[in-house]
Scaffold this motif. Sequence first.
Motif, PDB file in Angstrom:
ATOM      1  N   LYS A  52       0.851  -1.187   0.000  1.00  0.00           N
ATOM      2  CA  LYS A  52       0.000   0.000   0.000  1.00  0.00           C
ATOM      3  C   LYS A  52       0.883   1.231   0.000  1.00  0.00           C
ATOM      4  O   LYS A  52       1.825   1.323   0.779  1.00  0.00           O
ATOM      5  CB  LYS A  52      -0.913  -0.007   1.220  1.00  0.00           C
ATOM      6  CG  LYS A  52      -1.948  -1.099   1.141  1.00  0.00           C
ATOM      7  CD  LYS A  52      -2.904  -1.055   2.287  1.00  0.00           C
ATOM      8  CE  LYS A  52      -3.882  -2.216   2.135  1.00  0.00           C
ATOM      9  NZ  LYS A  52      -4.854  -2.245   3.173  1.00  0.00           N
ATOM     10  N   LYS A  53       0.590   2.141  -0.910  1.00  0.00           N
ATOM     11  CA  LYS A  53       1.348   3.379  -1.014  1.00  0.00           C
ATOM     12  C   LYS A  53       0.379   4.548  -1.006  1.00  0.00           C
ATOM     13  O   LYS A  53      -0.760   4.419  -1.419  1.00  0.00           O
ATOM     14  CB  LYS A  53       2.173   3.391  -2.296  1.00  0.00           C
ATOM     15  CG  LYS A  53       3.168   2.258  -2.346  1.00  0.00           C
ATOM     16  CD  LYS A  53       4.257   2.494  -3.311  1.00  0.00           C
ATOM     17  CE  LYS A  53       5.206   1.311  -3.214  1.00  0.00           C
ATOM     18  NZ  LYS A  53       6.445   1.519  -3.809  1.00  0.00           N
ATOM     19  N   GLU A  54       0.888   5.674  -0.544  1.00  0.00           N
ATOM     20  CA  GLU A  54       0.098   6.887  -0.572  1.00  0.00           C
ATOM     21  C   GLU A  54       0.627   7.746  -1.710  1.00  0.00           C
ATOM     22  O   GLU A  54       1.833   7.962  -1.826  1.00  0.00           O
ATOM     23  CB  GLU A  54       0.240   7.623   0.762  1.00  0.00           C
ATOM     24  CG  GLU A  54      -1.062   8.245   1.181  1.00  0.00           C
ATOM     25  CD  GLU A  54      -1.052   8.674   2.626  1.00  0.00           C
ATOM     26  OE1 GLU A  54      -0.956   9.888   2.845  1.00  0.00           O
ATOM     27  OE2 GLU A  54      -1.160   7.803   3.503  1.00  0.00           O
TER      28      GLU A  54
ATOM     29  N   SER B 138     -10.199  10.666  -2.189  1.00  0.00           N
ATOM     30  CA  SER B 138      -9.555  11.432  -1.134  1.00  0.00           C
ATOM     31  C   SER B 138     -10.665  12.256  -0.480  1.00  0.00           C
ATOM     32  O   SER B 138     -11.846  11.992  -0.726  1.00  0.00           O
ATOM     33  CB  SER B 138      -8.448  12.313  -1.704  1.00  0.00           C
ATOM     34  OG  SER B 138      -9.001  13.341  -2.500  1.00  0.00           O
TER      35      SER B 138
ATOM     36  N   THR C   2      -4.064  13.047  -0.792  1.00  0.00           N
ATOM     37  CA  THR C   2      -3.448  11.807  -1.253  1.00  0.00           C
ATOM     38  C   THR C   2      -4.473  10.686  -1.342  1.00  0.00           C
ATOM     39  O   THR C   2      -5.554  10.757  -0.765  1.00  0.00           O
ATOM     40  CB  THR C   2      -2.308  11.377  -0.306  1.00  0.00           C
ATOM     41  OG1 THR C   2      -2.838  11.206   1.005  1.00  0.00           O
ATOM     42  CG2 THR C   2      -1.180  12.386  -0.291  1.00  0.00           C
TER      43      THR C   2
ATOM     44  N   LYS D 213      -4.794   6.323  -1.151  1.00  0.00           N
ATOM     45  CA  LYS D 213      -4.154   5.075  -0.750  1.00  0.00           C
ATOM     46  C   LYS D 213      -4.322   4.080  -1.897  1.00  0.00           C
ATOM     47  O   LYS D 213      -5.437   3.801  -2.325  1.00  0.00           O
ATOM     48  CB  LYS D 213      -4.789   4.536   0.526  1.00  0.00           C
ATOM     49  CG  LYS D 213      -4.435   5.370   1.748  1.00  0.00           C
ATOM     50  CD  LYS D 213      -4.990   4.763   2.993  1.00  0.00           C
ATOM     51  CE  LYS D 213      -4.709   5.499   4.254  1.00  0.00           C
ATOM     52  NZ  LYS D 213      -4.315   6.844   4.254  1.00  0.00           N
TER      53      LYS D 213
END
Length: 131
Positions: free
Chosen positions: A7-9, A33, A60, A62
């Motif tokens: 998982k990246k933002e 968002s 941002t 996710k």
Amino acid sequence: MPTIKTKKEMNLGELLCWAIDNKEQARFRDFSSKSMRVRFNDSAKPEIIFAKRFLPIEQTFKVEIEEPITEDTKLEEIFLITNNSIYSEKCYNYSINDALTDNEGYYEEVAMLILEPEPLIIWTKEKGLVE
């Protein structure tokens, strides 16, 4: 080659660049968002819906992405299992090669696994990188 889900933002620009580079993963995905929504259609083209008049660039999203693992891929957390039954170790922001060279001479690694998003053996002494 094995893959891992992480998982990246990402901000809007990063999300759009990711979708361009990863069309198959972006298809039919929907991200939200606080005041914006980005939907990707079957050809990974975005539809951006704003709740306000101005583009909220600081917001941002996710994003869960799937990426290949190599011996040099930096992973958030690797759990090492050693030949010493009372000793195991967690390494943060390490690659498999980093873990092997950093602990050379102290003990012998038998296996390495990741715990997130689910426990998964990624390397063993016998097989190397697990497929």
